[in-house]
Structures are given as C-alpha cells and as structure tokens.
Enzyme design. Structure first.
Site, PDB file in Angstrom:
ATOM      1  N   ASP A 166       0.749  -1.206  -0.093  1.00  0.00           N
ATOM      2  CA  ASP A 166      -0.033  -0.120   0.037  1.00  0.00           C
ATOM      3  C   ASP A 166       0.999   1.396   0.169  1.00  0.00           C
ATOM      4  OD1 ASP A 166      -2.496   1.388  -0.034  1.00  0.00           O
ATOM      5  OD2 ASP A 166      -3.219   0.395   1.752  1.00  0.00           O
ATOM      6  N   TRP A 200      -2.513   3.241  -6.081  1.00  0.00           N
ATOM      7  CA  TRP A 200      -3.758   4.110  -6.439  1.00  0.00           C
ATOM      8  C   TRP A 200      -3.329   4.947  -7.699  1.00  0.00           C
ATOM      9  CZ3 TRP A 200      -2.404   6.568  -1.254  1.00  0.00           C
ATOM     10  CH2 TRP A 200      -2.601   5.670  -0.079  1.00  0.00           C
ATOM     11  N   GLY A 201      -2.495   4.621  -8.714  1.00  0.00           N
ATOM     12  CA  GLY A 201      -2.441   5.438  -9.786  1.00  0.00           C
ATOM     13  C   GLY A 201      -1.382   6.273  -9.734  1.00  0.00           C
ATOM     14  N   GLU A 203       1.864   8.561  -9.838  1.00  0.00           N
ATOM     15  CA  GLU A 203       3.083   8.853 -10.925  1.00  0.00           C
ATOM     16  C   GLU A 203       2.903   8.185 -11.856  1.00  0.00           C
ATOM     17  OE1 GLU A 203       6.545   7.792  -8.879  1.00  0.00           O
ATOM     18  OE2 GLU A 203       6.229   9.316  -7.123  1.00  0.00           O
ATOM     19  N   ASP A 221     -10.145   3.661  -3.872  1.00  0.00           N
ATOM     20  CA  ASP A 221     -10.600   2.416  -3.433  1.00  0.00           C
ATOM     21  C   ASP A 221     -11.931   2.243  -4.187  1.00  0.00           C
ATOM     22  OD1 ASP A 221      -8.426   2.275  -1.907  1.00  0.00           O
ATOM     23  OD2 ASP A 221      -9.390   2.130   0.030  1.00  0.00           O
TER      24      ASP A 221
HETATM   25  C1  GLA Z   1      -5.699   1.582   1.391  1.00  0.00           C
HETATM   26  C2  GLA Z   1      -5.931   0.489   0.038  1.00  0.00           C
HETATM   27  C3  GLA Z   1      -7.287  -0.600   0.711  1.00  0.00           C
HETATM   28  C4  GLA Z   1      -6.850  -1.408   1.836  1.00  0.00           C
HETATM   29  C5  GLA Z   1      -6.849  -0.233   3.019  1.00  0.00           C
HETATM   30  C6  GLA Z   1      -6.204  -0.827   4.202  1.00  0.00           C
HETATM   31  O1  GLA Z   1      -7.012   2.180   1.446  1.00  0.00           O
HETATM   32  O2  GLA Z   1      -6.287   1.034  -0.993  1.00  0.00           O
HETATM   33  O3  GLA Z   1      -7.489  -1.466  -0.529  1.00  0.00           O
HETATM   34  O4  GLA Z   1      -5.874  -2.060   1.808  1.00  0.00           O
HETATM   35  O5  GLA Z   1      -5.758   0.754   2.465  1.00  0.00           O
HETATM   36  O6  GLA Z   1      -5.987   0.039   5.214  1.00  0.00           O
END
Ligand code: GLA
Length: 396
Positions: A166, A200-201, A203, A221
């Site tokens: 993450d 999360w995309g 860079e 998410d």
């Molecule tokens: C981020 C991730 C999720 C999950 C949470 C856990 O938001 O993008 O997929 O793993 O953290 O805290």
C-alpha cells in the site's frame, strides 16, 4: 530529532538505490519496461483470489482466513482458479520487536502467519499478506519504508506467496523508488512472491509498473455501489496498452456479494474479465449465496479474464452511457462486452468488423452468462438491461 535523522537516512539510502537503478544502462529511460521486465515468473494471467478488506475492514483474523480458505476449497472457487487467500491491513502488532521485525498480532493470529500459511498451503491454496510502502499502513500499523529487507525476509520465512503493498504515509518519496526497493528485497529472498502494487495510480504507475510489480492499482478505493464501480471502470479501461502477461492494471478488488444488484454484480465480473483484471473476491465467502458463488465461478467469463494472449479489452465505442469493449483471445475468438451504464434498458449494437473480425460468411456468438448461441453475418446487438452487461464470445 531522532525521527528526522532516521528519515534523512532512509531518504539517502533510497536515493542511492535510485542512482544505482538508473545507472544501469540496460534499464535506462530510453526503453519503457516491457510487460515481462519484472521476470519473477508470476501472474502470466491475472491473479485470482480473495482479500478480506472489502467485507471485513480491520476485522481480519486467522480464523477468518482459514474458514475462507476452506470455503474456497469446498465451494468450487479453488477449482475455478482462485488461488490466493489474502490478508489485508491490521494483521500485526503496533510495534516491531526488539530485533526490528514485524510481529503478527497474537490475539488475531495465534498460530502466526506461518501457521496460517501452513493451513492454507495444506488445502493447495496460497497465502497473501499486506504491507505499506510508507512509515505506517493506512490503518496505522508499522510500515515497511526503510525496513524492506527485514520485512521481505519475514514474509518469505513465514511462507507468504503474495504481497499487496500500500501507499499511505509515504513521506512524499517517489512511489517508483519505494516500490522498487521492496521489489528488490522480495527478489533477494529467493521465494516467488507475487507483488501487487497498491499505489492508487500515483506517478502514472502503469507506465513503470510492469518493471516493478505483477499488478498495479490504477485508481482510488472501490466501494460496493454501482457509481463507484462505474467510475473505476472508466479510469481503468483507457489503460489497455500497459497490461500484459506478468503485469496487469488493477481496478481494485471485487465488490460482488457486498450489496450491488445481481445485474450489477454480473456487470462488474464481465467488465473486470474483459479488462484482464486481477479477480480478487472481496465478500464473505463462507456465507455467500449460491448466486454470488455462481457469478464468481462462471468458467466462461473467467476464461476471458485468464486467456493466455493476455490482452486487456479495449473500448470500441462509448456513447450516451452505452459501451462496447472487445478483447482478442488466444484462439482467434474475440470477447465482446455490451455494457449499459444507463438507468433504462437499451439496445447496444456493434459489428464483427468493429471488434476486429472479418473474412467469414457468418460468426457464432455465445452469451457467456446464459450459454445461448446464435449466428450473425456481421451485426452484433442485444437488448441490455439498466446497469447490465451482455458478454459474448465471438467465433468464426
Ligand atoms: C488502502 C487500500 C485498500 C486497503 C486499505 C487498508 O485504502 O487502497 O485497498 O488495503 O488501505 O487500510
């Protein structure tokens, strides 16, 4: 004081890692990394499995992981191709031990990660875990930034087969630098560990992800509603050129079974398959309805996702909330998704030529949800319910 010195040291270590990285001529900026650049031999087709986060949030435990693995073993999911049983955030103690190692929370994981892995492996499944490329995970547990070597060694020693990594609390350090450090630490363990980048995309990860991980999150998410699923679909569908065997765009884990309608659940599964996405179920598997399990185990749709050619489907047309996607398959067939985003039933029409098929007098269409077949000389058309998707395999 101590913290800022430590942070500076981490930054310096990472900086020298980047210098070492870009200093190698073969990895220079002139050539984009190919889909095979990571070369860990994993995810030749998109990974399939389960992750607890969407259904349970922080309530992960050894008993949940074991009962889910057993349910997957018994309900047809394992036979359908689901392989990885993945632990998300909150599995660990709030502090490292005296040796600087991560410690599984003994209340949640009485047999530790290694005991959990042994059970999952005994069923013929694989175990995944979660960490973060920052100073703390998104839920506030110790992160792996600056501890990559130590933590990768722990994962390998415990028998972990998959790491979701993450991006919280990242101290503003480049994502590519931080994810590359863990890539190298995983490689150094000698254990094949699928590396799932949860960045999360950031860079434009799709431009460098194939050299670093087996998949990369392209968006924020997902949540269990049609609007969220739709928005993620639109972001991910444009990135087809970056996906291929060994490295996949990841539009996030499935929400099937978590509150969308059956029509919407089928749409998510159809679209994720058409986009060659990782298929990570995110619902209560042991308590899932037969409808939910039936969607997750539809072999004809899974075959589209898992096709060995490894092409992500591309948008052929998109207008007025009516979308047509085409995905070429290894045997020359093309799978076509007719997706109706709107709130009313609509007829969606395309043609064999538009999806890349020509030269035959007629084509056979197989509806991958009903199994019905029909023939056409060229027109491909269906009445599609609101929020629904008709998925055809086109042969001929
Ligand atoms: C981020 C991730 C999720 C999950 C949470 C856990 O938001 O993008 O997929 O793993 O953290 O805290």
């Amino acid at each position: 004081m101590a913290l800022s010195t430590r942070a500076r040291r981490i930054r310096l270590a990472l900086l020298s890692a980047v210098i070492a990285f870009v200093g190698v001529p073969a990895l220079g900026a002139a050539t984009a990394p190919s889909a095979q650049a990571l070369g860990n031999g994993l995810a030749a087709t998109p990974q399939m499995g389960f992750n607890d986060w969407n259904a349970y949030g922080c309530d992960v435990s050894e008993s949940l992981i074991k009962s889910t693995a057993l349910a997957m073993h018994n309900d047809g999911m394992q036979a359908a191709g689901y392989q990885y049983v993945n632990i998300d955030d909150c599995w660990l103690n709030k502090s490292r031990d005296a040796a600087g190692q991560l410690v599984p929370d003994p209340a949640k994981f009485p047999d530790g990660i290694s005991g959990t892995a042994a059970y999952v492996h005994s069923l013929g499944l694989k175990l995944g875990i979660y960490e973060d490329a920052g100073t703390a995970t998104c839920a506030g547990y110790p992160g792996s930034l600056g501890h990559e070597t130590t933590d990768a060694k722990s994962f390998a020693a415990w028998g972990v087969d998959y790491l979701k990594y993450d991006n919280c609390n990242n101290q503003g350090i480049s994502a590519q630098t931080r994810y590359t450090a863990m890539r190298d630490a995983l490689k150094a363990t000698g254990r094949p560990i699928l590396f799932s980048l949860c960045s999360w995309g950031q860079e434009s990860v799709w431009t460098w992800g194939a050299g670093v991980g087996n998949s990369w999150r392209t968006t924020g998410d997902i949540s269990a509603n049609f609007a969220s699923m739709l928005s993620i679909f639109h972001q991910n569908v444009t990135l087809a050129q970056f996906a291929g065997p060994g490295g996949w765009n990841d539009p996030d884990m499935l929400e099937i079974g978590n509150g969308m309608s059956t029509t919407e659940n089928r749409s998510e599964f159809s679209l994720w398959a058409e986009m060659a996405a990782p298929l990570i179920a995110g619902t209560n598997i042991a308590g899932a309805t037969s409808t939910t399990v039936g969607i997750l185990t539809n072999k004809a749709v899974i075959a589209v996702d898992q096709d060995s050619l490894g092409k992500q489907g591309r948008e052929v047309s998109s207008s007025g909330g009516l979308d047509v996607l085409a995905k070429p398959l290894a045997n020359g067939d093309v799978s076509v998704a007719l997706f109706n985003e709107t709130g009313a039933t609509a007829t969606i029409t395309t043609s064999a030529a538009a999806i890349g098929k020509s030269g035959a007098s007629h084509y056979t269409l197989t509806n991958l949800w009903t199994g019905a077949t029909s023939t056409t000389t060229g027109t491909i058309s269906a009445s599609v319910p609101a929020h629904g998707t008709v998925l055809y395999r086109v042969a001929g």
